[in-house]
Enzyme design. Sequence first.
Site, PDB file in Angstrom:
ATOM      1  N   CYS A   1       0.817  -1.228   0.000  1.00 17.86           N
ATOM      2  CA  CYS A   1       0.000   0.000   0.000  1.00 17.86           C
ATOM      3  C   CYS A   1       0.843   1.268   0.000  1.00 17.86           C
ATOM      4  O   CYS A   1       0.322   2.357  -0.247  1.00 17.86           O
ATOM      5  CB  CYS A   1      -0.950   0.006   1.188  1.00 17.86           C
ATOM      6  SG  CYS A   1      -1.876  -1.523   1.332  1.00 17.86           S
TER       7      CYS A   1
ATOM      8  N   HIS B   1      -3.257   6.996   2.864  1.00 15.42           N
ATOM      9  CA  HIS B   1      -3.733   5.679   2.467  1.00 15.42           C
ATOM     10  C   HIS B   1      -5.073   5.399   3.159  1.00 15.42           C
ATOM     11  O   HIS B   1      -5.213   5.569   4.368  1.00 15.42           O
ATOM     12  CB  HIS B   1      -2.698   4.631   2.859  1.00 15.42           C
ATOM     13  CG  HIS B   1      -3.157   3.238   2.618  1.00 15.42           C
ATOM     14  ND1 HIS B   1      -3.819   2.866   1.461  1.00 15.42           N
ATOM     15  CD2 HIS B   1      -3.070   2.113   3.372  1.00 15.42           C
ATOM     16  CE1 HIS B   1      -4.116   1.581   1.518  1.00 15.42           C
ATOM     17  NE2 HIS B   1      -3.676   1.102   2.663  1.00 15.42           N
TER      18      HIS B   1
ATOM     19  N   ASN C   1     -10.144  -0.309   0.857  1.00 13.10           N
ATOM     20  CA  ASN C   1      -8.686  -0.216   0.775  1.00 13.10           C
ATOM     21  C   ASN C   1      -8.241  -0.773  -0.584  1.00 13.10           C
ATOM     22  O   ASN C   1      -8.376  -1.966  -0.834  1.00 13.10           O
ATOM     23  CB  ASN C   1      -8.089  -1.034   1.928  1.00 13.10           C
ATOM     24  CG  ASN C   1      -6.576  -1.077   1.902  1.00 13.10           C
ATOM     25  OD1 ASN C   1      -5.938  -0.710   0.910  1.00 13.10           O
ATOM     26  ND2 ASN C   1      -5.986  -1.540   2.988  1.00 13.10           N
TER      27      ASN C   1
HETATM   28  N1  COA Z   1     -17.561  -8.823  10.942  1.00 11.40           N
HETATM   29  C1  COA Z   1     -17.862  -9.115  12.218  1.00 11.40           C
HETATM   30  N2  COA Z   1     -16.947  -9.395  13.150  1.00 11.40           N
HETATM   31  C2  COA Z   1     -15.674  -9.354  12.791  1.00 11.40           C
HETATM   32  C3  COA Z   1     -15.264  -9.040  11.469  1.00 11.40           C
HETATM   33  C4  COA Z   1     -16.266  -8.774  10.534  1.00 11.40           C
HETATM   34  N3  COA Z   1     -15.994  -8.443   9.246  1.00 11.40           N
HETATM   35  N4  COA Z   1     -13.911  -9.056  11.407  1.00 11.40           N
HETATM   36  C5  COA Z   1     -13.475  -9.380  12.643  1.00 11.40           C
HETATM   37  N5  COA Z   1     -14.535  -9.559  13.460  1.00 11.40           N
HETATM   38  C6  COA Z   1     -14.536  -9.901  14.882  1.00 11.40           C
HETATM   39  C7  COA Z   1     -13.304 -10.643  15.319  1.00 11.40           C
HETATM   40  O1  COA Z   1     -13.403 -12.017  15.025  1.00 11.40           O
HETATM   41  C8  COA Z   1     -13.298 -10.372  16.805  1.00 11.40           C
HETATM   42  O2  COA Z   1     -14.223 -11.232  17.387  1.00 11.40           O
HETATM   43  P1  COA Z   1     -13.906 -11.869  18.842  1.00 11.40           P
HETATM   44  O3  COA Z   1     -13.815 -10.688  19.765  1.00 11.40           O
HETATM   45  O4  COA Z   1     -15.089 -12.742  19.076  1.00 11.40           O
HETATM   46  O5  COA Z   1     -12.611 -12.588  18.700  1.00 11.40           O
HETATM   47  C9  COA Z   1     -13.873  -8.954  16.894  1.00 11.40           C
HETATM   48  O6  COA Z   1     -14.534  -8.724  15.646  1.00 11.40           O
HETATM   49  C10 COA Z   1     -12.843  -7.898  17.110  1.00 11.40           C
HETATM   50  O7  COA Z   1     -11.784  -8.122  16.204  1.00 11.40           O
HETATM   51  P2  COA Z   1     -10.583  -7.131  16.109  1.00 11.40           P
HETATM   52  O8  COA Z   1      -9.577  -7.682  15.157  1.00 11.40           O
HETATM   53  O9  COA Z   1     -10.137  -6.761  17.480  1.00 11.40           O
HETATM   54  O10 COA Z   1     -11.306  -5.875  15.450  1.00 11.40           O
HETATM   55  P3  COA Z   1     -10.725  -4.447  15.212  1.00 11.40           P
HETATM   56  O11 COA Z   1     -11.521  -3.426  15.928  1.00 11.40           O
HETATM   57  O12 COA Z   1      -9.223  -4.410  15.400  1.00 11.40           O
HETATM   58  O13 COA Z   1     -11.029  -4.235  13.658  1.00 11.40           O
HETATM   59  C11 COA Z   1      -9.816  -4.320  11.585  1.00 11.40           C
HETATM   60  C12 COA Z   1     -10.431  -5.120  12.710  1.00 11.40           C
HETATM   61  C13 COA Z   1      -9.185  -5.278  10.586  1.00 11.40           C
HETATM   62  C14 COA Z   1     -10.922  -3.529  10.897  1.00 11.40           C
HETATM   63  C15 COA Z   1      -8.761  -3.340  12.166  1.00 11.40           C
HETATM   64  O14 COA Z   1      -7.900  -4.041  13.040  1.00 11.40           O
HETATM   65  C16 COA Z   1      -7.936  -2.686  11.101  1.00 11.40           C
HETATM   66  O15 COA Z   1      -8.423  -1.908  10.312  1.00 11.40           O
HETATM   67  N6  COA Z   1      -6.628  -2.967  11.090  1.00 11.40           N
HETATM   68  C17 COA Z   1      -5.749  -2.403  10.110  1.00 11.40           C
HETATM   69  C18 COA Z   1      -5.924  -3.146   8.826  1.00 11.40           C
HETATM   70  C19 COA Z   1      -5.281  -2.467   7.676  1.00 11.40           C
HETATM   71  O16 COA Z   1      -5.226  -1.279   7.640  1.00 11.40           O
HETATM   72  N7  COA Z   1      -4.804  -3.262   6.760  1.00 11.40           N
HETATM   73  C20 COA Z   1      -4.250  -2.840   5.562  1.00 11.40           C
HETATM   74  C21 COA Z   1      -2.968  -2.186   5.743  1.00 11.40           C
HETATM   75  S1  COA Z   1      -2.417  -1.575   4.248  1.00 11.40           S
END
Ligand code: COA
Length: 319
Positions: free
Chosen positions: A111, A246, A276
Site C-alpha cells: 500500500c 492511504h 482499501n
Molecule cells: N464482521 C464481524 N466481526 C468481525 C469481522 C467482521 N468483518 N472481522 C473481525 N470480526 C470480529 C473478530 O473475530 C473479533 O471477534 P472476537 O472478539 O469474538 O474474537 C472482533 O470482531 C474484534 O476483532 P478485532 O480484530 O479486534 O477488530 P478491530 O476493531 O481491530 O477491527 C480491523 C479489525 C481489521 C478492521 C482493524 O484491526 C484494522 O483496520 N486494522 C488495520 C488493517 C489495515 O489497515 N490493513 C491494511 C494495511 S495496508
Amino acid sequence: MRILGTGGALPSNEVGNGAFSALADTSDEWIVSRTGIRSRRISSGDTALSLARSASERAIASAGIRREDISLVVCASVTGETLTPSLACLLQRDLGLREDNILAFDINAACTGFIYALGLAREFLRPGGYALLVGSEVLSRVTDFTDRSTCVLFGDGAGAVAAEASDGEFHFVSGARGDGESLVIGSIPPAPNPFSAARASPPPPLIRMNGQEVFRFAVESMTKSILCVTERAGLAPGDIHHFVCHQANRRIIESAARRLGAPPERFFMNIERRGNTSAASVPLALDELNASGRLLRGERVVLSGFGGGLTYGAVYMIW
Ligand code: COA
C-alpha cells in the site's frame, strides 16, 4: 517534482456491505463502525493493467503533456497478472510510449507503493522529462472471501499521476520494517523442480493479516512520517492544506489526525465508497480530491502511506 495531472479508474461493479453478510459472518453495522467502509468496487473482468491504462490515459490528458515526452513509468502493484513483463512495460506498449531512453518498472511496496514511486521519480526525473506514476490493484484476485476479518476491507481500482521535474519544494521520507507475519499475500506456487527436495504445497496466495498489529503500525508510522516531512518543510501539521493518506480504515486516519493536532477536515477520505485499494489508494484519493476542485495550485499537500512489508512513507509538495 510537480504533479501536472491526475487520473483514476474503477471497475463498474459496486459491492455494498450487505453482500458480505451472505459470504461471511459479518454485518453492515460492524463494517461501518470498525472501518468506515460502506461499499467498494470489485472487478468483474478488469485487470490491474486495464485499470492502470484507463487511469494513465486520464492523467496524461489532464496534464496536457505529449506521450512521447514521458521518460519514466513506475507502476506500484501487488496484483499484476505476470511477474514479467512488468505492468509498467505493458503500459509502455499499450499507451504507445517511446522505446528509447525510458525507464519502465514496477515496485512492490504494497500500500506504500505509490509513495515510494514518488520518491523514486524525484531521483530519476531530469529537467524536461515527464513521469507517469501509477498505483493499480485488483485485490479481489487475492482476497479470501471466507475470511470476514479481511474480505470486507479491500477494493479494486487504479490511480495515476503525470509529473515533471521541478525545483519546487519536495520532501520525501520512507521506511521499512521487514515482517513476514502481520500482513502477507502468499507465495506463488513453484513449478515442479527435479533438483529440489519435495516440499509441502505452499498456501494459496491470499491475504492474511493481523489487523490489530497493522492498525498500531499504521497510526504510528503515519504520524511519524507526516511529522517528519512537515518538519523538513519548516512547518507544523496545521500549516498543511490537504492530507491525502492511504485509505485503509477511517479510524486510522482519525487517530493520526488527532495525534498530529491537525484539523480532521483537511484529511481527504473516500474509504466509504472505495475500501482499501492498496497501491491505488493514494493516487485515487488524490485524483478524486483534484477532480472536486478543492485542490488549488500553490497549496501545501502531504501524501502518506503504510502497508505490507511492512513499509511506510510520506511526501510533502506544493500543488
Ligand atoms: N464482521 C464481524 N466481526 C468481525 C469481522 C467482521 N468483518 N472481522 C473481525 N470480526 C470480529 C473478530 O473475530 C473479533 O471477534 P472476537 O472478539 O469474538 O474474537 C472482533 O470482531 C474484534 O476483532 P478485532 O480484530 O479486534 O477488530 P478491530 O476493531 O481491530 O477491527 C480491523 C479489525 C481489521 C478492521 C482493524 O484491526 C484494522 O483496520 N486494522 C488495520 C488493517 C489495515 O489497515 N490493513 C491494511 C494495511 S495496508
